[in-house]
Scaffold this motif. Structure first.
Motif, PDB file in Angstrom:
ATOM      1  N   UNK A  76       0.835  -1.202   0.000  1.00 15.08           N
ATOM      2  CA  UNK A  76       0.000   0.000   0.000  1.00 15.08           C
ATOM      3  C   UNK A  76       0.870   1.253   0.000  1.00 15.08           C
ATOM      4  N   UNK A  77       0.315   2.328  -0.537  1.00 12.98           N
ATOM      5  CA  UNK A  77       1.032   3.592  -0.635  1.00 12.98           C
ATOM      6  C   UNK A  77       0.379   4.623   0.286  1.00 12.98           C
ATOM      7  N   UNK A  78       1.178   5.277   1.097  1.00 17.78           N
ATOM      8  CA  UNK A  78       0.717   6.325   1.994  1.00 17.78           C
ATOM      9  C   UNK A  78       1.302   7.649   1.506  1.00 17.78           C
ATOM     10  N   UNK A  79       0.436   8.623   1.224  1.00 20.99           N
ATOM     11  CA  UNK A  79       0.886   9.964   0.883  1.00 20.99           C
ATOM     12  C   UNK A  79       1.092  10.738   2.180  1.00 20.99           C
ATOM     13  N   UNK A  80       2.330  11.111   2.441  1.00 17.51           N
ATOM     14  CA  UNK A  80       2.650  11.811   3.678  1.00 17.51           C
ATOM     15  C   UNK A  80       2.261  13.287   3.623  1.00 17.51           C
ATOM     16  N   UNK A  81       2.113  13.820   2.415  1.00 17.65           N
ATOM     17  CA  UNK A  81       1.826  15.245   2.238  1.00 17.65           C
ATOM     18  C   UNK A  81       0.933  15.410   1.026  1.00 17.65           C
ATOM     19  N   UNK A  82      -0.198  16.103   1.229  1.00 18.71           N
ATOM     20  CA  UNK A  82      -1.172  16.257   0.146  1.00 18.71           C
ATOM     21  C   UNK A  82      -0.960  17.506  -0.686  1.00 18.71           C
ATOM     22  N   UNK A  83       0.083  18.263  -0.402  1.00 18.37           N
ATOM     23  CA  UNK A  83       0.363  19.473  -1.159  1.00 18.37           C
ATOM     24  C   UNK A  83      -0.428  20.681  -0.705  1.00 18.37           C
ATOM     25  N   UNK A  84      -1.276  20.516   0.318  1.00 24.04           N
ATOM     26  CA  UNK A  84      -2.152  21.604   0.748  1.00 24.04           C
ATOM     27  C   UNK A  84      -1.920  22.029   2.195  1.00 24.04           C
ATOM     28  N   UNK A  85      -1.728  21.054   3.071  1.00 22.14           N
ATOM     29  CA  UNK A  85      -1.578  21.373   4.482  1.00 22.14           C
ATOM     30  C   UNK A  85      -0.709  20.356   5.177  1.00 22.14           C
ATOM     31  N   UNK A  86      -0.518  20.554   6.471  1.00 22.14           N
ATOM     32  CA  UNK A  86       0.389  19.709   7.233  1.00 22.14           C
ATOM     33  C   UNK A  86      -0.351  18.840   8.242  1.00 22.14           C
ATOM     34  N   UNK A  87      -1.492  18.305   7.822  1.00 22.94           N
ATOM     35  CA  UNK A  87      -2.214  17.362   8.661  1.00 22.94           C
ATOM     36  C   UNK A  87      -1.350  16.140   8.915  1.00 22.94           C
ATOM     37  N   UNK A  88      -1.248  15.751  10.178  1.00 22.68           N
ATOM     38  CA  UNK A  88      -0.427  14.608  10.553  1.00 22.68           C
ATOM     39  C   UNK A  88       0.990  14.968  10.937  1.00 22.68           C
TER      40      UNK A  88
END
Length: 246
Positions: A43-55
């Motif tokens: 599985x692939x986890x996106x650490x950053x969505x390009x919009x905010x720093x959630x997580x």
């Protein structure tokens, strides 16, 4: 010290897992509280969505999102007294392939993995680091922050024995390998952590490799974090941070 600005809860948007055998996408289950259920290998986890720093958590005076990038920045007018990190708190990872793009405009940075927080108030971590520097002396090496120091220089394959002794092999010239790394421009970093076998690649080229058999020191799992190094003013940028679980 500034307050933590990021939530440690994974964004509730669905994360998709890549099923290698069939080449199709299937959704990872999302718990009622918004946390992502444990994903299967591949599985692939996106650490950053390009919009905010959630997580993520860190000093909000040093880290921001600009133009779809995570940006870490220090100034000469307000220097930091020690290394500090932007910590991905949402999940820990053990065996994985991490990919990211980075651009360093000055100073020294790195991508921490299988690391642990040792000072939550100051966002200080310890553990393996995929090194990045504008001077291009250390980029690509494997450094262990606040622990054993340099584990493998650029162009080295190092086997660390149970007693901590290192057996080194050279597979490339550090200077020539550095010519494939471009400070001030975007570069691709790939980190593979498979059991005790650790590999760093920049722009598709292997830069360092470690087999860590020192069981009392070798981390099996931990957090991901991004570094801002103490010293002169610096800026580092990251984007497209993803992890594929092995």
């Amino acid at each position: 010290m500034k307050n933590v600005f990021a939530s440690s809860t994974i964004c509730c948007s669905a994360i998709f897992a890549l099923v290698l055998a069939g080449g199709t996408l299937s959704p990872v289950a999302i718990a009622e509280d918004g946390a992502t259920a444990t994903a299967d290998a591949g599985s692939v986890v996106e650490l950053f969505d390009g919009k905010g720093l959630s997580g993520w958590a860190g000093r909000d005076d040093l880290w921001s999102v600009e133009d779809g990038q995570i940006v870490g920045r220090t100034t000469d007018e307000d220097p930091i007294g020690g290394n500090t990190f932007l910590v991905y708190e949402a999940e820990k990872f053990d065996n994985f392939e991490l990919t990211a793009e980075f651009k360093i405009e000055s100073g020294n940075s790195g991508i921490q993995y299988r690391s642990r927080v040792v000072d939550p108030a100051e966002f200080v971590v310890s553990g393996y680091q995929a090194d990045i520097d504008h001077g291009n002396k250390f980029a690509g090496i494997l450094y262990e922050e606040k622990a054993r120091g340099i584990l493998a220089l650029r162009g080295e394959k190092v086997t660390i024995g149970a007693d901590g002794k290192k057996a080194k092999e050279s597979f490339g010239d550090a200077v020539k390998l550095g010519q494939g790394i471009h400070p001030g421009q975007w570069n691709d970093f790939r980190v593979v952590a498979d059991e005790n076998h650790l590999q760093h690649f920049i722009n598709g080229t292997l830069t360092s490799e470690v087999i860590d058999q020192q069981s009392d020191k070798a981390a099996k799992s931990g957090i991901i974090a991004l570094q801002l190094h103490k010293g002169p003013a610096m800026t580092v940028r990251f984007k497209n941070l993803k992890i594929r679980k092995l």
